[in-house]
Scaffold this motif. Structure first.
Motif, mmCIF file in Angstrom:
data_model
loop_
_atom_site.group_PDB
_atom_site.id
_atom_site.type_symbol
_atom_site.label_atom_id
_atom_site.label_comp_id
_atom_site.label_asym_id
_atom_site.label_seq_id
_atom_site.Cartn_x
_atom_site.Cartn_y
_atom_site.Cartn_z
ATOM 1 N N ARG A 5 0.848 -1.195 0.000
ATOM 2 C CA ARG A 5 0.000 0.000 0.000
ATOM 3 C C ARG A 5 0.880 1.241 0.000
ATOM 4 N N LYS A 6 0.509 2.228 -0.825
ATOM 5 C CA LYS A 6 1.307 3.453 -0.958
ATOM 6 C C LYS A 6 2.763 3.122 -1.283
ATOM 7 N N ARG A 7 2.931 2.188 -2.200
ATOM 8 C CA ARG A 7 4.278 1.736 -2.548
ATOM 9 C C ARG A 7 5.129 2.885 -3.092
ATOM 10 N N GLY A 8 4.537 3.699 -3.948
ATOM 11 C CA GLY A 8 5.289 4.807 -4.513
ATOM 12 C C GLY A 8 5.788 5.768 -3.448
ATOM 13 N N THR A 9 4.936 6.082 -2.470
ATOM 14 C CA THR A 9 5.335 6.982 -1.396
ATOM 15 C C THR A 9 6.473 6.392 -0.576
ATOM 16 N N MET A 10 6.364 5.104 -0.247
ATOM 17 C CA MET A 10 7.414 4.470 0.550
ATOM 18 C C MET A 10 8.728 4.374 -0.227
ATOM 19 N N LEU A 11 8.631 4.100 -1.512
ATOM 20 C CA LEU A 11 9.837 4.113 -2.336
ATOM 21 C C LEU A 11 10.429 5.517 -2.403
ATOM 22 N N GLY A 12 9.557 6.518 -2.409
ATOM 23 C CA GLY A 12 10.033 7.894 -2.419
ATOM 24 C C GLY A 12 10.811 8.234 -1.164
ATOM 25 N N ILE A 13 10.307 7.805 0.000
ATOM 26 C CA ILE A 13 11.015 8.050 1.254
ATOM 27 C C ILE A 13 12.359 7.328 1.249
ATOM 28 N N THR A 14 12.336 6.069 0.825
ATOM 29 C CA THR A 14 13.580 5.284 0.776
ATOM 30 C C THR A 14 14.599 5.932 -0.142
ATOM 31 N N THR A 15 14.152 6.309 -1.335
ATOM 32 C CA THR A 15 15.063 6.899 -2.314
ATOM 33 C C THR A 15 15.573 8.251 -1.854
ATOM 34 N N SER A 65 13.004 12.928 -5.640
ATOM 35 C CA SER A 65 12.821 11.494 -5.389
ATOM 36 C C SER A 65 11.498 11.229 -4.703
ATOM 37 N N PHE A 66 11.230 12.002 -3.665
ATOM 38 C CA PHE A 66 9.985 11.798 -2.930
ATOM 39 C C PHE A 66 8.772 12.171 -3.768
ATOM 40 N N LEU A 67 8.829 13.345 -4.410
ATOM 41 C CA LEU A 67 7.664 13.823 -5.156
ATOM 42 C C LEU A 67 7.334 12.919 -6.341
ATOM 43 N N PHE A 68 8.349 12.524 -7.099
ATOM 44 C CA PHE A 68 8.100 11.677 -8.261
ATOM 45 C C PHE A 68 7.604 10.295 -7.840
ATOM 46 N N SER A 69 8.210 9.708 -6.799
ATOM 47 C CA SER A 69 7.760 8.389 -6.348
ATOM 48 C C SER A 69 6.336 8.447 -5.813
ATOM 49 N N ALA A 70 6.053 9.429 -4.969
ATOM 50 C CA ALA A 70 4.705 9.567 -4.426
ATOM 51 C C ALA A 70 3.689 9.835 -5.526
ATOM 52 N N ALA A 71 4.110 10.547 -6.562
ATOM 53 C CA ALA A 71 3.195 10.863 -7.662
ATOM 54 C C ALA A 71 2.768 9.631 -8.431
ATOM 55 N N THR A 72 3.579 8.552 -8.399
ATOM 56 C CA THR A 72 3.183 7.335 -9.115
ATOM 57 C C THR A 72 1.975 6.666 -8.477
ATOM 58 N N ASP A 73 1.643 7.040 -7.233
ATOM 59 C CA ASP A 73 0.419 6.519 -6.608
ATOM 60 C C ASP A 73 -0.828 7.177 -7.192
ATOM 61 N N ARG A 74 -0.640 8.298 -7.918
ATOM 62 C CA ARG A 74 -1.792 9.048 -8.427
ATOM 63 C C ARG A 74 -1.754 9.271 -9.933
ATOM 64 N N PHE A 75 -0.549 9.335 -10.515
ATOM 65 C CA PHE A 75 -0.434 9.671 -11.927
ATOM 66 C C PHE A 75 0.268 8.548 -12.689
ATOM 67 N N PRO A 84 2.988 6.652 -14.626
ATOM 68 C CA PRO A 84 4.444 6.783 -14.650
ATOM 69 C C PRO A 84 4.981 7.351 -15.960
ATOM 70 N N LYS A 85 4.309 7.066 -17.076
ATOM 71 C CA LYS A 85 4.849 7.563 -18.337
ATOM 72 C C LYS A 85 4.755 9.092 -18.427
ATOM 73 N N LEU A 86 3.759 9.696 -17.772
ATOM 74 C CA LEU A 86 3.689 11.149 -17.699
ATOM 75 C C LEU A 86 4.867 11.689 -16.894
ATOM 76 N N LEU A 87 5.203 11.002 -15.815
ATOM 77 C CA LEU A 87 6.304 11.437 -14.968
ATOM 78 C C LEU A 87 7.652 11.244 -15.662
ATOM 79 N N ILE A 88 7.759 10.211 -16.484
ATOM 80 C CA ILE A 88 8.973 10.019 -17.278
ATOM 81 C C ILE A 88 9.146 11.187 -18.243
ATOM 82 N N VAL A 95 10.939 7.148 -10.653
ATOM 83 C CA VAL A 95 9.822 6.639 -11.455
ATOM 84 C C VAL A 95 10.081 5.192 -11.866
ATOM 85 N N GLU A 96 11.315 4.882 -12.240
ATOM 86 C CA GLU A 96 11.638 3.497 -12.638
ATOM 87 C C GLU A 96 11.379 2.519 -11.506
#
Length: 389
Positions: A118-128, A258-268, A270-274, A314-315
């Motif tokens: 759950r909220k994988r993108g956000t957690m990856l953002g914190i880690t990154t 890192s945080f913003l882009f990773s967290a954004a993958t929970d809502r947007f 990924p290809k837009l973020l790329i 994003v990757e």
């Protein structure tokens, strides 16, 4: 714990190695092109190991793989610290790049993607973000240690740090991290329950190639300018200390991105973020001719750091989003192998470009074409849809 592992990949990252480049050239009495070539060969050799590391994570789990990677990383750093000639330098680069930039990064981010649902993108953002902060500390800390104790002692100290911190994390800290299963679904909901994406099907999708190309491009252009950063910014009028300090705004911007882009993958998507990350790369590289000591140098560092961190973030989130986690290790192993291989040729490309043009500005602007092409292609990549038998 994964953020700590990612942070301690710093000695194997380009920013961590760049501090020692001039010292290696002077001590071993070899040319800058020779060091760049050794770096190229070493990085390409190291890239070969990454698909195997990724598969091992899928089959054995993160703990044993991380322990072995940390053990070997420290060993190759030790070799780098005592090397006396070009062949030994090349061998050391193979191990340091494979285990540091490749293995430590792969295991750290893949572990989070597997363990968090759950909220994988956000957690990856914190880690990154936390890991990137740690990585950024290595150039500044290493520069001070080199001045006090010499470059060889500094690298040997880094090897000891890896063994002291990462091995206990691998052996005792990650005991509850489960292995990925075949029932993990992708974030798009397109994978049927009980079916994992085989690697051979993933590589046939256009989305895989867009993501992979973005990571490779980010690694190539970022490594090219980071590896020669002291010289590149020196041409723009910055002193050696000012050029090294430019890693700081790069880091701060990278943390936030890192945080913003990773967290954004929970809502947007990924290809837009790329697309956004690649546009930022183009803008950062185009700024170089206008860089001078002061505000423009800081702005350049901010743009470059944010672009590179955004693409990597994003990757890390895009593959579990599109393809699930059952084969995530193998998939990220292939991607990281391509990314590391792209960084191998980067220092030599920029070095040769400088030799031809007599300046860094023209070759850096030429590199901006690569992210521009990917930015154009990203919006047209099809969402992966696996056919149900």
């Amino acid at each position: 714990m994964s953020a700590t592992v990612l942070a301690l990949s710093g000695p194997g990252q380009t920013v961590g190695i760049s501090v020692f480049v001039d010292h290696i050239i002077a001590d071993l009495e070899i040319s800058r092109s020779a060091v760049s070539t050794a770096y190229l060969i070493g990085t390409l050799g190291g890239a070969v190991a990454l698909p195997w590391i990724g598969r091992a994570v899928d089959r054995l789990g993160a703990r044993p793989v991380l322990a072995l990677v940390a053990l070997m990383f420290g060993t190759f750093l030790t070799l780098l610290g005592v090397v006396q000639e070009l062949v030994g330098l090349t061998v050391a680069f193979v191990g340091v790049r494979a285990m540091g930039q490749g293995g430590m990064t792969l295991v750290a981010t893949t572990t989070v993607a597997i363990a968090v649902t759950r909220k994988r993108g956000t957690m990856l953002g914190i880690t990154t973000a936390v890991g990137t902060a740690g990585i950024s500390m290595f150039p500044l800390a290493a520069d001070r240690f080199v001045a006090a104790f010499g470059w060889r002692s500094t690298i040997l100290a880094e090897a000891g740090l890896i063994w002291l911190v990462v091995l206990p994390i691998a052996l005792w800290g990650m005991r509850r991290v489960r292995r990925s299963t075949d029932t993990e679904e992708s974030g798009t909901g397109e994978s049927p329950e009980g079916a994992a994406w085989p690697l051979r099907e993933v590589v046939r999708t256009s989305m895989f190639w867009v993501v992979c190309s973005a990571v490779a491009c980010s690694g190539l252009v970022g490594t090219a300018v980071f590896f020669h950063q002291i010289s590149v910014l020196g041409e723009q009028g910055l002193t050696s200390a000012q050029a090294a300090a430019n890693f700081l705004p790069q880091t701060v911007a990278g943390l936030l991105a890192s945080f913003l882009f990773s967290a954004a993958t929970d809502r947007f998507s990924p290809k837009l973020l790329i697309f956004l990350a690649m546009v930022m790369h183009v803008g950062a590289l185009a700024m170089l001719p206008f860089v001078a000591p002061g505000v423009t140098a800081v702005s350049y560092g901010v743009a470059l750091g944010a672009a590179g961190a955004g693409a990597r973030a994003v990757e890390a989130a895009a593959f579990p989003y599109y393809y699930g986690t059952a084969s995530l290790g193998a998939l990220r192993g292939v991607t990281q192998s391509v990314a590391v291989a792209s960084t191998a040729i980067a220092p030599l490309l920029l070095s040769l470009g400088y030799d031809i043009a007599g300046s860094y500005q023209q070759p850096v602007l030429a590199l901006a074409v690569l992210p521009a092409v990917i930015a154009v292609a990203a919006p047209f990549a099809a969402i992966p849809r696996r056919r149900t038998p």
